[in-house]
Design a protein around this motif. Structure first.
Motif, PDB file in Angstrom:
ATOM      1  N   MET A   9     -20.007 -56.073 -75.043  1.00 30.03           N
ATOM      2  CA  MET A   9     -19.888 -54.741 -74.825  1.00 30.03           C
ATOM      3  C   MET A   9     -18.781 -54.118 -75.948  1.00 30.03           C
ATOM      4  O   MET A   9     -19.046 -52.916 -76.683  1.00 30.03           O
ATOM      5  N   LEU A  10     -18.001 -54.941 -76.291  1.00 32.60           N
ATOM      6  CA  LEU A  10     -16.968 -54.535 -77.184  1.00 32.60           C
ATOM      7  C   LEU A  10     -17.479 -54.058 -78.751  1.00 32.60           C
ATOM      8  O   LEU A  10     -16.991 -53.319 -79.229  1.00 32.60           O
ATOM      9  N   SER A  11     -18.626 -54.758 -78.893  1.00 32.32           N
ATOM     10  CA  SER A  11     -19.146 -54.861 -80.268  1.00 32.32           C
ATOM     11  C   SER A  11     -19.790 -53.315 -80.559  1.00 32.32           C
ATOM     12  O   SER A  11     -20.032 -52.795 -81.362  1.00 32.32           O
ATOM     13  N   TRP A  12     -20.020 -52.770 -79.226  1.00 29.70           N
ATOM     14  CA  TRP A  12     -20.612 -51.436 -79.295  1.00 29.70           C
ATOM     15  C   TRP A  12     -19.829 -50.297 -80.055  1.00 29.70           C
ATOM     16  O   TRP A  12     -20.238 -49.449 -80.552  1.00 29.70           O
ATOM     17  N   PHE A  13     -18.530 -50.668 -80.120  1.00 33.37           N
ATOM     18  CA  PHE A  13     -17.279 -49.883 -80.618  1.00 33.37           C
ATOM     19  C   PHE A  13     -16.926 -50.241 -82.101  1.00 33.37           C
ATOM     20  O   PHE A  13     -15.848 -49.669 -82.360  1.00 33.37           O
ATOM     21  N   ASP A  14     -17.368 -51.020 -82.640  1.00 31.77           N
ATOM     22  CA  ASP A  14     -16.883 -51.650 -84.088  1.00 31.77           C
ATOM     23  C   ASP A  14     -16.978 -50.767 -84.793  1.00 31.77           C
ATOM     24  O   ASP A  14     -15.905 -50.550 -85.775  1.00 31.77           O
ATOM     25  N   ASP A  15     -18.003 -49.792 -84.968  1.00 34.05           N
ATOM     26  CA  ASP A  15     -18.083 -48.721 -86.129  1.00 34.05           C
ATOM     27  C   ASP A  15     -16.865 -47.608 -85.774  1.00 34.05           C
ATOM     28  O   ASP A  15     -16.260 -47.122 -86.708  1.00 34.05           O
ATOM     29  N   LEU A  16     -16.696 -47.262 -84.514  1.00 30.76           N
ATOM     30  CA  LEU A  16     -15.733 -46.296 -84.223  1.00 30.76           C
ATOM     31  C   LEU A  16     -14.285 -46.863 -84.684  1.00 30.76           C
ATOM     32  O   LEU A  16     -13.360 -46.046 -85.219  1.00 30.76           O
ATOM     33  N   LEU A  17     -14.339 -48.109 -84.402  1.00 26.48           N
ATOM     34  CA  LEU A  17     -12.608 -48.628 -84.337  1.00 26.48           C
ATOM     35  C   LEU A  17     -12.449 -49.003 -85.927  1.00 26.48           C
ATOM     36  O   LEU A  17     -11.357 -48.893 -86.297  1.00 26.48           O
TER      37      LEU A  17
END
Length: 327
Positions: free
Chosen positions: A1-9
């Protein structure tokens, strides 16, 4: 689930939200890894059931947020509905995933029709949607031209529903500048002053301190940015406010329901300017109701059976206002 936010981060350190960039990975890890919700494995299984579909197109201006493809087989349609039903109940929408129409509890498109005429154009804006639910309005904001939209809502189920739609939108459009963070507004760092537009719809009356909530929203806005409030109000004059004895429309977590004039005063007291009423609407039994995709009690059960103008507790039935103001 953490990978869902890679672009935002990866985007955040060089953005107007750079002050949040170091804290957010820690917040996400704590919520999604260290303190995982017990239903998450079941919801992830439901997401995994969703089939890969080719030639996807999407319409973010359509009330149903229609996803389309000429290549959906009968077997894929069955898999799709099975996966989406594994993410029930669906409260905010509607959505149409190819041939599967999700008739949600709320007709959130009706709310958007009331809110949208009062907004500054969203083209190119960085937007925060507080209490965003499953993200229906996030997609409508992107459809109106927002550059990036970040939603915050602590419900893990809403995050899963959001990801179901985002998966197919990415298949259609590639990169999608929208994220739903499983956070509360209190988790957003104070004083960011980075967003062009901040929405808080259906949140204010759930806060024990509505003044603090308004201050948090204002402090998230850049100077001149726009705040959009959609919240319960009562008929009445300046200074009038309802505080339920216990429940309001069967909800325990309702604290303060002000009159419009009182709410406008609250906005002025925290330093918001040009606070004005955009819309006033009595919630109807057609806008909020039980459906095949949300089978629990809904508005009809929360009102007095003999007098629909009052709640089951005897308070005025839900009246909702749209307030717009500037930082």
């Amino acid at each position: 689930m953490l990978s869902w936010f890679d672009d935002l981060l990866s985007w955040m350190p060089n953005s107007a939200l750079s002050d949040w960039s170091e804290l957010l990975p820690q917040q996400l890890r704590q919520l999604l890894v260290d303190h995982q919700h017990g239903d998450v494995p079941r919801w992830l299984d439901a997401l995994a059931t969703l089939p890969t579909i080719d030639a996807v197109t999407a319409d973010l201006t359509d009330a149903e947020l229609v996803l389309s493809s000429p290549h959906v087989s009968k077997e894929q349609a069955q898999q799709l509905e099975q996966g989406l039903r594994g993410l029930m109940p669906w409260r905010k929408g509607p959505f149409r995933f190819f041939d599967t129409a999700i008739d949600t509890e709320w007709r959130s498109d009706w709310k958007w029709q009331r809110v949208a005429p009062h907004l500054a154009p969203l083209n190119g804006r960085l937007v925060l949607d507080v209490g965003c639910g499953s993200g229906y309005h996030i997609w409508r904001m992107l459809g109106e031209g927002a550059e990036r939209v970040i939603g915050v809502d602590p419900s893990r189920l809403f995050m899963m529903q959001f990801q179901a739609y985002k998966r197919y939108l990415q298949a259609a459009n590639g990169r999608v500048n929208a994220d739903l963070l499983p956070l509360k507004m209190e988790d957003v760092p104070a004083g960011l002053k980075g967003f062009d537009t901040v929405f808080s719809m259906g949140v204010l009356y759930h806060r024990k301190s509505p003044i603090d909530h308004l201050q948090e929203l204002k402090d998230a806005l850049r100077p001149g940015g726009e705040l959009v409030l959609e919240t319960l109000v009562i008929d009445g004059g300046l200074g009038e406010c309802l505080m339920p004895e216990d429940r309001y429309a069967m909800m325990r977590n309702v604290w303060f329901i002000p009159s419009v004039e009182t709410l406008l005063l609250w906005c002025r007291r925290v330093g918001l300017s040009n606070a004005r009423l955009g819309d006033l609407n009595r919630t109807s039994l057609d806008e909020q109701r039980s459906t095949d995709w949300m089978r629990f009690n809904s508005l009809a059960d929360f009102l007095d059976a003999d007098d629909r103008s009052i709640t089951a507790e005897g308070y005025p039935a839900p009246l909702r206002a749209v307030i717009v103001a500037n930082a």
